[in-house]
Design a protein around this motif. Structure first.
Motif, short mmCIF file in Angstrom:
data_model
loop_
_atom_site.label_atom_id
_atom_site.label_comp_id
_atom_site.label_asym_id
_atom_site.label_seq_id
_atom_site.Cartn_x
_atom_site.Cartn_y
_atom_site.Cartn_z
N THR A 65 66.02 3.88 -71.37
CA THR A 65 66.30 4.33 -69.90
C THR A 65 65.28 3.81 -68.88
O THR A 65 64.08 3.55 -69.41
CB THR A 65 66.44 5.72 -69.88
N GLN A 66 65.46 3.80 -67.94
CA GLN A 66 64.85 3.58 -66.74
C GLN A 66 63.36 4.70 -66.66
O GLN A 66 62.19 4.12 -66.51
CB GLN A 66 65.12 3.74 -65.20
N ARG A 67 63.63 5.71 -66.97
CA ARG A 67 62.49 6.83 -66.97
C ARG A 67 61.54 6.45 -68.03
O ARG A 67 60.41 6.53 -68.04
CB ARG A 67 63.18 8.23 -67.29
N ASP A 80 54.42 13.94 -72.26
CA ASP A 80 55.04 12.81 -72.52
C ASP A 80 55.85 12.86 -74.15
O ASP A 80 56.66 12.03 -74.42
CB ASP A 80 53.94 11.66 -72.97
N PHE A 81 55.46 13.99 -74.71
CA PHE A 81 56.03 14.17 -75.87
C PHE A 81 57.60 14.42 -75.43
O PHE A 81 58.61 13.89 -76.19
CB PHE A 81 55.80 15.58 -76.62
N TYR A 82 57.89 15.19 -74.35
CA TYR A 82 59.17 15.63 -74.11
C TYR A 82 59.91 14.17 -73.46
O TYR A 82 61.25 14.10 -73.67
CB TYR A 82 59.02 16.64 -72.96
N GLU A 108 64.40 10.78 -73.60
CA GLU A 108 65.07 9.45 -73.52
C GLU A 108 65.66 8.97 -74.94
O GLU A 108 66.70 8.14 -74.67
CB GLU A 108 64.03 8.39 -72.85
N ALA A 109 65.14 9.27 -75.91
CA ALA A 109 65.74 8.82 -77.21
C ALA A 109 67.15 9.51 -77.42
O ALA A 109 67.99 8.66 -77.69
CB ALA A 109 64.88 9.08 -78.56
N LEU A 161 73.07 11.44 -77.23
CA LEU A 161 72.96 12.93 -77.73
C LEU A 161 72.88 13.82 -76.63
O LEU A 161 72.56 15.06 -76.62
CB LEU A 161 71.99 12.97 -78.92
N MET A 162 72.55 13.22 -75.20
CA MET A 162 72.18 14.29 -74.28
C MET A 162 72.59 13.19 -72.93
O MET A 162 72.50 12.21 -72.85
CB MET A 162 70.60 14.32 -74.20
N GLN A 163 72.87 14.28 -71.88
CA GLN A 163 73.40 13.75 -70.65
C GLN A 163 72.09 13.30 -69.80
O GLN A 163 71.07 13.88 -69.96
CB GLN A 163 73.91 14.66 -69.83
N PRO A 164 72.41 12.16 -69.00
CA PRO A 164 71.06 11.68 -68.17
C PRO A 164 70.27 12.56 -67.47
O PRO A 164 69.35 12.31 -67.05
CB PRO A 164 71.89 10.70 -67.11
#
Length: 402
Positions: free
Chosen positions: A75-77, A365-367, A372-373, A379-382
């Protein structure tokens, strides 16, 4: 000019002599290794400036490659954070197969970099292996049984379990940036065992969590005495080779043929570091071999103190997205994150870590690496997750506050 040079040499000589007189001569190595290479702290490839012992590989067992390997871009993030924090490796492993793999800054799948404190998990695994083999009696084995310096007063209560769970009561300052802290002395000094045997226990052990690197160093010294082997050889025989690591690793020493800086400093790569995540996820079993007792893995991945839910025995814990996660963590944002519920392992290695606040024991950064994975895997919305709402650095956080 000649007089100036003589004066300058005299000043430098006097400073060096004073360093030896006041027993801070380790600062000479610190300046040479760090500042002379344009750095301000320990860094990914500093292992090249220290003595090392080889953690020997056996027959390599390559990771399976997922059928959807690298079909989804980061992802860009995630790419923005990789750039900002200097990521050199990022892996997503799904169902024991590499699903995504990215490298940066000239690093690749076989490139070595410093594990920093991810090594603490390896040492705890070695401790449980020694218990499994009967070389250490139990988590309640006293440190004083191996080192008489810890057989009196509060120190007589100190156990190997206390060392692994960071509940030691050791008089230790965990300051990485202070040149005069014991952590700096341990990192750059060449008398590590002597340093450790002079550390005092000033609070009752086994009562509360306090993260100190000296705990792991002392634990490794116990393991070495109990097994009669160097820590590198023991880890090689009991883990590195059975788990099929594809590359030799290096473990920094305090001096030639000395002891391992066991609280840190394994030089290896993302794929081989990930093997410890897989071992924990599979409850100590590798293929058909029970390398660690499942009860040991349960201890490592479940909290000891209710007041400190972020740490167990050598492993960091977090409940995020309503999922129990645990992970290995290093000084500059090294991670091996295990999410058993979804059979996912995330590995990140890099030059810098994200913001660490006083209200959250997990750096932000953990989050990002988890969020993003999950977005990449559908498995998660943007717009979901915590990571995209957090500043990565202190400077960015201060900028947002203004």
């Amino acid at each position: 000019m000649k007089k100036f040079l003589i004066w300058l040499v005299g000043i430098i000589t006097a400073i060096v002599v004073l360093m030896y007189i006041f027993d801070v001569d380790y600062l000479i190595k610190a300046v040479r290794v760090v500042y002379f290479h344009g750095k301000t702290t320990a860094y990914l490839d500093d292992y090249t400036h220290f003595d090392n012992r080889v953690i020997k590989k056996g027959t390599g067992q390559p990771w399976a490659i997922h059928k959807n390997y690298n079909k989804v871009k980061a992802t860009q993030r995630l790419e923005d954070v990789h750039k900002e924090l200097g990521t050199v490796a990022y892996l997503i492993i799904k169902n024991d197969s590499i699903w995504h793999e990215s490298y940066y800054d000239g690093y690749g799948k076989d490139s070595k970099s410093n594990s920093f404190s991810m090594a603490k998990t390896v040492v705890t695994a070695a401790m449980f292996k020694a218990i499994m083999e009967g070389k250490i009696k139990s988590l309640d084995q006293k440190v004083g049984d191996y080192f008489p310096e810890f057989s009196k007063g509060l120190a007589a209560q100190l156990t190997v379990g206390d060392l692994s769970s960071m509940s030691t009561g050791l008089d230790w300052g965990e300051q990485y940036s202070s040149p005069f802290s014991i952590t700096t002395r341990a990192y750059f000094g060449d008398h590590l065992e002597e340093t450790m045997l002079n550390v005092k226990v000033t609070k009752q052990p086994g009562k509360e969590f306090e993260y100190v690197s000296g705990a792991t160093e002392l634990l490794a010294m116990v393991i070495t005495k109990a097994t009669g082997e160097t820590l590198s050889d023991y880890v090689s025989q009991k883990f590195w080779q059975p788990m099929g690591a594809e590359n030799d690793a290096l473990w920094q020493l305090d001096h030639p043929d000395g002891i391992e800086k066991s609280y840190c400093c394994i030089a290896s790569n993302a794929r081989d570091f990930a093997r410890f995540g897989k071992l924990l996820e599979h409850n100590g079993k590798w293929n058909n071999e029970q390398i660690l007792d499942s009860t040991a893995v349960a201890k490592m991945t479940h909290l000891r103190f209710a007041a400190s839910p972020q740490y167990a025995y050598g492993v960091w814990l977090n409940n995020y997205l309503d999922k129990d996660m645990y992970y290995l963590r290093g000084h500059l944002g090294q991670f091996v994150i295990v999410i058993p519920e979804d059979d996912i392992i995330i590995v990140r290695l890099g030059h810098k870590k994200g913001l660490q606040t006083t209200t959250d024991p997990h750096s932000n950064d953990f989050y990002v690496y988890v969020d993003e994975a999950y977005k990449m895997m559908g498995l998660m919305q943007p717009d979901e997750g915590k990571g995209n709402k957090l500043p990565m650095t202190k400077q960015e956080a201060e900028g947002k506050e203004k």
